[in-house]
Scaffold this active site. Sequence first.
Site, mmCIF file in Angstrom:
data_model
loop_
_atom_site.group_PDB
_atom_site.id
_atom_site.type_symbol
_atom_site.label_atom_id
_atom_site.label_comp_id
_atom_site.label_asym_id
_atom_site.label_seq_id
_atom_site.Cartn_x
_atom_site.Cartn_y
_atom_site.Cartn_z
ATOM 1 N N HIS A 195 107.196 9.100 22.102
ATOM 2 C CA HIS A 195 106.934 9.324 20.679
ATOM 3 C C HIS A 195 106.915 10.815 20.389
ATOM 4 C CE1 HIS A 195 102.861 11.098 20.482
ATOM 5 N NE2 HIS A 195 102.701 10.511 21.656
ATOM 6 N N CYS A 196 106.923 11.135 19.085
ATOM 7 C CA CYS A 196 106.691 12.506 18.623
ATOM 8 C C CYS A 196 105.832 12.397 17.364
ATOM 9 C CB CYS A 196 108.011 13.242 18.401
ATOM 10 S SG CYS A 196 109.158 12.415 17.270
ATOM 11 N N GLN A 197 106.285 12.959 16.256
ATOM 12 C CA GLN A 197 105.577 12.787 14.985
ATOM 13 C C GLN A 197 106.160 11.633 14.168
ATOM 14 O OE1 GLN A 197 102.838 14.402 13.999
ATOM 15 N NE2 GLN A 197 102.718 13.748 11.858
ATOM 16 N N HIS A 242 109.298 9.830 15.535
ATOM 17 C CA HIS A 242 110.351 9.258 16.388
ATOM 18 C C HIS A 242 111.730 9.804 16.028
ATOM 19 C CE1 HIS A 242 112.081 6.868 19.449
ATOM 20 N NE2 HIS A 242 112.523 5.873 18.694
ATOM 21 N N TRP A 298 103.019 9.935 16.007
ATOM 22 C CA TRP A 298 101.731 10.531 15.677
ATOM 23 C C TRP A 298 101.391 10.418 14.193
ATOM 24 C CZ3 TRP A 298 98.080 11.276 18.982
ATOM 25 C CH2 TRP A 298 96.898 11.900 18.545
#
Length: 271
Positions: A229-231, A233, A258
């Site tokens: 994941h990131c913030q 995707h 996130w």
Amino acid sequence: MSVFSDLPLVIEPSDLAPRLGAPELILVDLTSAARYAEGHIPGARFVDPKRTQWGQPPAPGLLPAKADLEALFGELGHRPEATYVVYDDEGGGWAGRFIWLLDVIGHHHYHYLNGGLPAWIADAQALDREVPAPVGGPLPLTLHDEPSATREYLQSRLGAADLAVWDARNPSEYAGTKVLAAKAGHVPGAINFEWTAGMDPARALRIRADIAEVLEDLGITPDKEVITHCQTHHRSGFTYLVAKALGYPRVKGYAGSWSEWGNHPDTPVEV
């Protein structure tokens, strides 16, 4: 048999150039409208990266509406025998997210152009400005859950010995010093390896040659289920792509990322 069938997931400009005329090819450009208009790989169809995401708060990285995906893939001329080659101009974030979308619709004939448009240009390959017309109207699609991790699923797996949560954000987001949600920090136990650290700027943003060893040292290993994941995707589209390219058998993208986890009242965080 497809002329792409003997190629790995990640291909080079020299692999793609002689196959541009293949009837099964759907070539997807995920750069920007301006960059596409300046010149793109011949035959490429532009997809605005925003069309790969839901785009609404609080979790804009979630899947688009099914009807929107059916319209998009109809325009591209999606068909069971198609082989997709996907590229962007940022090292693989948007292209990787599109490959995740292909997994979601159950289509597994695809390749990523290593380094994307910068690598194509660096290899002195031809560009074109012709814009292919949309192929058709909406196509019925079946969406599959396996490539995706929901917040509930990720939360249920926390602490499992066979889980690796790959956080593709930058170290300040991971540490909680840069705050982009109600809560700062990271998913408990997550391993931080920023997406751009997996690219080689000296080789036109190709995936770095030692990426398998780097991930092994970090504990992001093929014996584990990898949830990345990131913030939103987007950045983790690249890390999803890398794990798939390395042959990891259990890879999921957490599309909520996130922006969902960090704004949900019941999620644990570490800093």
